[in-house]
Design a protein around this motif. Structure first.
Motif, PDB file in Angstrom:
ATOM      1  N   TRP A 115      55.536  50.370  35.055  1.00  0.00           N
ATOM      2  CA  TRP A 115      55.135  48.893  33.991  1.00  0.00           C
ATOM      3  C   TRP A 115      54.377  48.107  34.583  1.00  0.00           C
ATOM      4  CZ3 TRP A 115      59.282  45.995  36.854  1.00  0.00           C
ATOM      5  CH2 TRP A 115      60.400  46.137  36.816  1.00  0.00           C
ATOM      6  N   LEU A 116      55.348  47.420  36.000  1.00  0.00           N
ATOM      7  CA  LEU A 116      54.270  46.602  36.949  1.00  0.00           C
ATOM      8  C   LEU A 116      52.925  46.748  36.812  1.00  0.00           C
ATOM      9  CD1 LEU A 116      56.614  45.802  39.510  1.00  0.00           C
ATOM     10  CD2 LEU A 116      56.489  43.787  37.946  1.00  0.00           C
ATOM     11  N   ILE A 117      52.431  47.768  37.775  1.00  0.00           N
ATOM     12  CA  ILE A 117      51.490  48.339  37.370  1.00  0.00           C
ATOM     13  C   ILE A 117      50.486  48.537  36.178  1.00  0.00           C
ATOM     14  CG2 ILE A 117      49.631  50.616  37.966  1.00  0.00           C
ATOM     15  CD1 ILE A 117      52.093  51.590  39.888  1.00  0.00           C
ATOM     16  N   LEU A 118      51.462  48.420  35.154  1.00  0.00           N
ATOM     17  CA  LEU A 118      50.028  48.047  33.472  1.00  0.00           C
ATOM     18  C   LEU A 118      50.147  46.375  33.872  1.00  0.00           C
ATOM     19  CD1 LEU A 118      53.114  51.010  31.539  1.00  0.00           C
ATOM     20  CD2 LEU A 118      50.192  51.068  32.684  1.00  0.00           C
ATOM     21  N   TYR A 119      51.473  45.831  34.408  1.00  0.00           N
ATOM     22  CA  TYR A 119      50.617  44.711  33.738  1.00  0.00           C
ATOM     23  C   TYR A 119      50.528  44.056  34.313  1.00  0.00           C
ATOM     24  CZ  TYR A 119      52.029  39.502  34.354  1.00  0.00           C
ATOM     25  OH  TYR A 119      52.857  38.393  34.395  1.00  0.00           O
ATOM     26  N   ALA A 120      49.883  44.397  36.029  1.00  0.00           N
ATOM     27  CA  ALA A 120      49.212  43.957  36.719  1.00  0.00           C
ATOM     28  C   ALA A 120      47.483  45.022  35.833  1.00  0.00           C
ATOM     29  CB  ALA A 120      49.114  44.578  38.045  1.00  0.00           C
ATOM     30  N   LYS A 121      47.503  45.561  35.118  1.00  0.00           N
ATOM     31  CA  LYS A 121      46.282  46.029  34.912  1.00  0.00           C
ATOM     32  C   LYS A 121      45.088  45.155  33.883  1.00  0.00           C
ATOM     33  CE  LYS A 121      45.410  51.336  36.536  1.00  0.00           C
ATOM     34  NZ  LYS A 121      46.310  52.821  36.218  1.00  0.00           N
ATOM     35  N   LYS A 152      46.626  42.107  33.189  1.00  0.00           N
ATOM     36  CA  LYS A 152      46.055  40.933  34.049  1.00  0.00           C
ATOM     37  C   LYS A 152      44.381  40.914  34.399  1.00  0.00           C
ATOM     38  CE  LYS A 152      48.321  37.441  34.248  1.00  0.00           C
ATOM     39  NZ  LYS A 152      48.528  36.621  33.429  1.00  0.00           N
ATOM     40  N   LEU A 153      44.126  42.673  34.931  1.00  0.00           N
ATOM     41  CA  LEU A 153      43.083  42.286  35.234  1.00  0.00           C
ATOM     42  C   LEU A 153      42.073  41.843  33.932  1.00  0.00           C
ATOM     43  CD1 LEU A 153      43.255  44.670  37.707  1.00  0.00           C
ATOM     44  CD2 LEU A 153      42.761  42.117  38.732  1.00  0.00           C
ATOM     45  N   GLU A 154      42.884  42.075  33.161  1.00  0.00           N
ATOM     46  CA  GLU A 154      40.933  42.506  32.240  1.00  0.00           C
ATOM     47  C   GLU A 154      40.739  41.062  31.491  1.00  0.00           C
ATOM     48  OE1 GLU A 154      43.648  43.767  28.369  1.00  0.00           O
ATOM     49  OE2 GLU A 154      43.287  46.131  29.458  1.00  0.00           O
ATOM     50  N   THR A 155      41.688  39.807  32.271  1.00  0.00           N
ATOM     51  CA  THR A 155      41.064  38.786  31.916  1.00  0.00           C
ATOM     52  C   THR A 155      41.109  37.893  32.602  1.00  0.00           C
ATOM     53  OG1 THR A 155      43.891  38.052  31.599  1.00  0.00           O
ATOM     54  CG2 THR A 155      42.730  38.752  29.907  1.00  0.00           C
ATOM     55  N   GLN A 156      41.521  38.280  34.991  1.00  0.00           N
ATOM     56  CA  GLN A 156      41.432  37.642  35.507  1.00  0.00           C
ATOM     57  C   GLN A 156      41.295  38.463  36.147  1.00  0.00           C
ATOM     58  OE1 GLN A 156      43.702  34.209  36.013  1.00  0.00           O
ATOM     59  NE2 GLN A 156      43.120  33.094  37.851  1.00  0.00           N
ATOM     60  N   HIS A 157      39.911  38.210  37.307  1.00  0.00           N
ATOM     61  CA  HIS A 157      40.791  39.211  39.238  1.00  0.00           C
ATOM     62  C   HIS A 157      41.564  38.603  39.945  1.00  0.00           C
ATOM     63  CE1 HIS A 157      39.772  41.763  42.557  1.00  0.00           C
ATOM     64  NE2 HIS A 157      39.041  40.490  43.331  1.00  0.00           N
ATOM     65  N   PHE A 158      42.213  39.403  41.035  1.00  0.00           N
ATOM     66  CA  PHE A 158      42.824  39.303  41.678  1.00  0.00           C
ATOM     67  C   PHE A 158      42.376  40.014  42.800  1.00  0.00           C
ATOM     68  CE2 PHE A 158      45.489  36.908  38.328  1.00  0.00           C
ATOM     69  CZ  PHE A 158      45.565  36.359  38.579  1.00  0.00           C
ATOM     70  N   ASP A 159      42.429  40.153  43.972  1.00  0.00           N
ATOM     71  CA  ASP A 159      42.475  40.459  44.560  1.00  0.00           C
ATOM     72  C   ASP A 159      43.872  41.731  44.880  1.00  0.00           C
ATOM     73  OD1 ASP A 159      39.736  40.457  46.237  1.00  0.00           O
ATOM     74  OD2 ASP A 159      40.575  38.601  46.078  1.00  0.00           O
ATOM     75  N   TYR A 160      45.035  40.925  45.180  1.00  0.00           N
ATOM     76  CA  TYR A 160      46.196  41.516  45.184  1.00  0.00           C
ATOM     77  C   TYR A 160      47.053  41.066  44.557  1.00  0.00           C
ATOM     78  CZ  TYR A 160      44.280  42.349  50.100  1.00  0.00           C
ATOM     79  OH  TYR A 160      43.143  43.022  51.057  1.00  0.00           O
ATOM     80  N   PHE A 161      47.753  41.920  43.874  1.00  0.00           N
ATOM     81  CA  PHE A 161      49.000  41.546  43.038  1.00  0.00           C
ATOM     82  C   PHE A 161      50.408  41.682  43.991  1.00  0.00           C
ATOM     83  CE2 PHE A 161      45.528  42.374  39.536  1.00  0.00           C
ATOM     84  CZ  PHE A 161      46.451  41.681  38.992  1.00  0.00           C
ATOM     85  N   ASN A 215      40.828  49.196  41.214  1.00  0.00           N
ATOM     86  CA  ASN A 215      39.720  49.328  40.827  1.00  0.00           C
ATOM     87  C   ASN A 215      39.349  49.180  42.263  1.00  0.00           C
ATOM     88  OD1 ASN A 215      39.630  46.574  41.064  1.00  0.00           O
ATOM     89  ND2 ASN A 215      39.640  45.812  38.828  1.00  0.00           N
ATOM     90  N   GLU A 216      38.261  48.946  42.354  1.00  0.00           N
ATOM     91  CA  GLU A 216      37.565  49.034  43.654  1.00  0.00           C
ATOM     92  C   GLU A 216      37.526  47.508  44.412  1.00  0.00           C
ATOM     93  OE1 GLU A 216      33.477  49.774  43.341  1.00  0.00           O
ATOM     94  OE2 GLU A 216      33.039  51.669  42.305  1.00  0.00           O
ATOM     95  N   LYS A 217      37.990  46.608  43.930  1.00  0.00           N
ATOM     96  CA  LYS A 217      38.374  45.064  44.086  1.00  0.00           C
ATOM     97  C   LYS A 217      39.974  44.546  43.652  1.00  0.00           C
ATOM     98  CE  LYS A 217      33.327  43.782  43.964  1.00  0.00           C
ATOM     99  NZ  LYS A 217      32.328  43.408  43.259  1.00  0.00           N
TER     100      LYS A 217
END
Length: 258
Positions: free
Chosen positions: A191-197, A199-208, A222-224
């Motif tokens: 569920w934390l991976i799903l949450y991070a993915k 979040k990435l739909e609206t804002q980029h983060f290098d690391y969660f 993803n690649e970044k």
């Protein structure tokens, strides 16, 4: 929050020490190992992030805090006095932390997720409890525990009773303790991976960067962007280190390799 560290220093992360569990006596060797780690990394430490559940139970009365952990608290105070920034994120075991760390140690305490910009890298940081889909029972229980009226009621218990009761429930009750099956569920179910993915739909983060799951892992979203779970200091003794990249290191194996 924008935060810049000297390029010759590393940023360190640790989570889920659960000091005090299952007993103070059995917890003490783990405290000693963590203290050794803090001393060893001190010279290279540009900043320290503690991502929750440092203690297995913590409650702050207006004039009383739980007994013990003096060496750990003293070392954190020493690091802070040397100018090393320290950031503390509460977990589900120390969610009743108030202003003691801020007032006595000068360490800011965060009850919610925060974003940091560190040397050009963007980080989303949180303990991780209550985020993502599912786990509705815990989310409802957390609302009860963090309710001002619930905290007010608990404060009416004498500290000798309140701390003993809270420590007992923290160890014994899985719903309160957040104990869970520490098996990797797969990227489509973590569920934390799903949450991070999401979040990435609206804002980029290098690391969660999260704790809570007790499973050390680095997964490419993803690649970044990467998802990191820091593991724990109960079975894995893992920590995170950010320099040019993010590394997840087992401290006991590090010691054995020397």
């Amino acid at each position: 929050m924008n935060f810049t560290i000297n390029t010759n220093k590393s940023i360190y992360f640790a989570s889920d020490q659960h000091f005090g569990a299952p007993t103070r006596e059995k917890s003490f060797p783990r405290e000693q190992l963590f203290l050794q780690w803090l001393k060893e990394k001190e010279e290279d430490m540009g900043a320290l992030f503690i991502l929750g559940d440092l203690f297995d139970f913590w409650f702050e009365y207006k004039t009383v805090v739980p007994k013990g952990f003096v060496r750990i608290l003293g070392k954190l105070a020493e690091l802070k006095d040397k100018g090393i920034p320290i950031f503390f994120f509460v977990g589900n075991h120390d969610l009743w932390m108030d202003d003691y760390f801020q007032t006595e140690l000068g360490i800011p305490v965060f009850h919610e997720s925060q974003t940091f910009e560190i040397n050009g890298k963007s980080l989303f940081i949180a303990h991780g409890d209550g985020l993502g889909p599912g786990d509705m029972g815990y989310k409802r229980m957390k609302k009860v525990f963090t309710n001002k009226f619930s905290k007010w009621l608990f404060r009416w218990l004498h500290p000798d009773i309140g701390v003993k009761l809270g420590s007992y429930l923290s160890v014994k009750n899985k719903l309160i303790s957040g104990d869970e099956d520490i098996k990797f569920l797969g990227e489509d179910k973590e569920w934390l991976i799903l949450y991070a993915k999401r979040k990435l739909e609206t804002q980029h983060f290098d690391y969660f960067v999260f704790g809570h799951r007790h499973l050390p892992m680095i997964i490419n979203l993803n690649e970044k962007s990467k998802y990191i779970n820091l593991g724990d200091w109960i079975g894995y003794f893992t920590y995170g280190k950010l320099d040019t990249e993010f590394h997840l290191i087992e401290y006991k194996k590090e010691l054995q390799s020397r």
